[in-house]
Scaffold this motif. Sequence first.
Motif, PDB file in Angstrom:
ATOM      1  N   GLU A  60      34.960  47.926  36.957  1.00 38.22           N
ATOM      2  CA  GLU A  60      35.020  49.209  37.641  1.00 38.22           C
ATOM      3  C   GLU A  60      36.264  49.303  38.509  1.00 38.22           C
ATOM      4  OE1 GLU A  60      31.497  49.732  39.888  1.00 38.22           O
ATOM      5  OE2 GLU A  60      30.157  49.851  38.138  1.00 38.22           O
ATOM      6  N   THR A  62      37.986  52.284  41.597  1.00 43.03           N
ATOM      7  CA  THR A  62      37.768  53.498  42.376  1.00 43.03           C
ATOM      8  C   THR A  62      39.121  54.109  42.725  1.00 43.03           C
ATOM      9  OG1 THR A  62      35.759  52.559  43.335  1.00 43.03           O
ATOM     10  CG2 THR A  62      36.711  54.470  44.440  1.00 43.03           C
ATOM     11  N   LEU A  96      33.355  61.999  41.732  1.00 44.29           N
ATOM     12  CA  LEU A  96      32.136  62.025  42.527  1.00 44.29           C
ATOM     13  C   LEU A  96      32.035  63.324  43.319  1.00 44.29           C
ATOM     14  CD1 LEU A  96      32.046  58.372  43.914  1.00 44.29           C
ATOM     15  CD2 LEU A  96      31.008  59.273  41.832  1.00 44.29           C
ATOM     16  N   LYS A 100      28.433  62.762  47.713  1.00 48.32           N
ATOM     17  CA  LYS A 100      28.512  61.308  47.548  1.00 48.32           C
ATOM     18  C   LYS A 100      29.689  60.729  48.319  1.00 48.32           C
ATOM     19  CE  LYS A 100      26.184  61.011  43.071  1.00 48.32           C
ATOM     20  NZ  LYS A 100      26.266  60.526  41.671  1.00 48.32           N
ATOM     21  N   LEU A 123      36.602  61.047  45.487  1.00 53.77           N
ATOM     22  CA  LEU A 123      36.622  59.754  44.807  1.00 53.77           C
ATOM     23  C   LEU A 123      36.372  59.939  43.324  1.00 53.77           C
ATOM     24  CD1 LEU A 123      34.524  57.580  47.299  1.00 53.77           C
ATOM     25  CD2 LEU A 123      37.001  57.880  47.214  1.00 53.77           C
ATOM     26  N   SER A 125      35.243  57.617  40.087  1.00 54.09           N
ATOM     27  CA  SER A 125      34.724  56.328  39.628  1.00 54.09           C
ATOM     28  C   SER A 125      35.189  56.083  38.206  1.00 54.09           C
ATOM     29  CB  SER A 125      33.197  56.324  39.692  1.00 54.09           C
ATOM     30  OG  SER A 125      32.680  55.123  39.164  1.00 54.09           O
ATOM     31  N   HIS A 155      39.661  46.756  42.972  1.00 50.46           N
ATOM     32  CA  HIS A 155      38.683  45.796  43.502  1.00 50.46           C
ATOM     33  C   HIS A 155      39.166  44.351  43.432  1.00 50.46           C
ATOM     34  CE1 HIS A 155      35.410  48.930  42.214  1.00 50.46           C
ATOM     35  NE2 HIS A 155      36.145  49.347  43.232  1.00 50.46           N
TER      36      HIS A 155
END
Length: 296
Positions: A60, A62, A96, A100, A123, A125, A155
């Motif tokens: 993932e 972001t 998002l 959220k 954001l 995702s 990340h």
Amino acid sequence: MSEFDTERWRPAPFLPEADAKDGSLVFVVATLCFLACLTLLAVLAADRAARGWTGHLTNEATVIVRPKTNETPDGAAARAAETLAGVPGVVEARALEKEKAEALIAPWLGDAADLEDLPIPRLVSVLLDPEGPATGQALDSALKAQGLDAIVDDHSVWMKDIERSADTARAIGGAVFTLIAVAAGAVVAFATRAGLAARREVVEVLHLSGAEDAFIAGLFQIRFARMAATAGLFGAGAAAIMGAMLRVAGGGDGLTPVLPIAWIDLLAVAPAPLAAAGVAAISARLTAQALIRDMM
């Protein structure tokens, strides 16, 4: 005087089969095995949690999108999601909702309802392909090519922190496990020393009869190995029961998501009796041989 029956006579063992101090020694070794097995279960659970978190973070990313003066935040996020969806190595990109995004910053800024005038960024995702994930640089280049003001969080920083924490947990668990093993060996060495001191005269007689040091030391080795194996069985059994209780109490994720204990982890305590017997046998033999040499 009755006639001596040679068929029924059996020589008394050099070491008695039972001793008043055996119960205390078994309890101490069992407790040490219990603590060692709990440490092992904790390390396995922590390693599983770290691998799970790392797997999620690896797949993932972001993206924080800041709208420009000529577009709305939702429009900028939608355009970023559409751009990223076409990047090789991206499975899905989804913008998002505002609610959220506000929920994510609420722990730091409080209730976002009181911050209507604050330009809260949107954001996006991004779900990456596990077999060939897109790099953070590729995502950033695609966004810049479309004139989007965005920051990509792949990340990597979080993964390094998790991996470092997992390595630390393994190191601490290994150190604790080693310390407990050394403590168990010390306990058996003390018991061996006491047993030899109480039978000093018998050791001398055996030497005069031609018994070798290895033979005498082997008697202590076998005795304490059996005792430690029994204690290890008790300790491992108690640890397995404790692990099963934590697994049942925590449901599918174990006690907590931080320490997800699996049923297969309970099998890791199975070698504990053999390990305890091995540590005790080595400790008893080395101690006995050293003391017998000093006696003679």
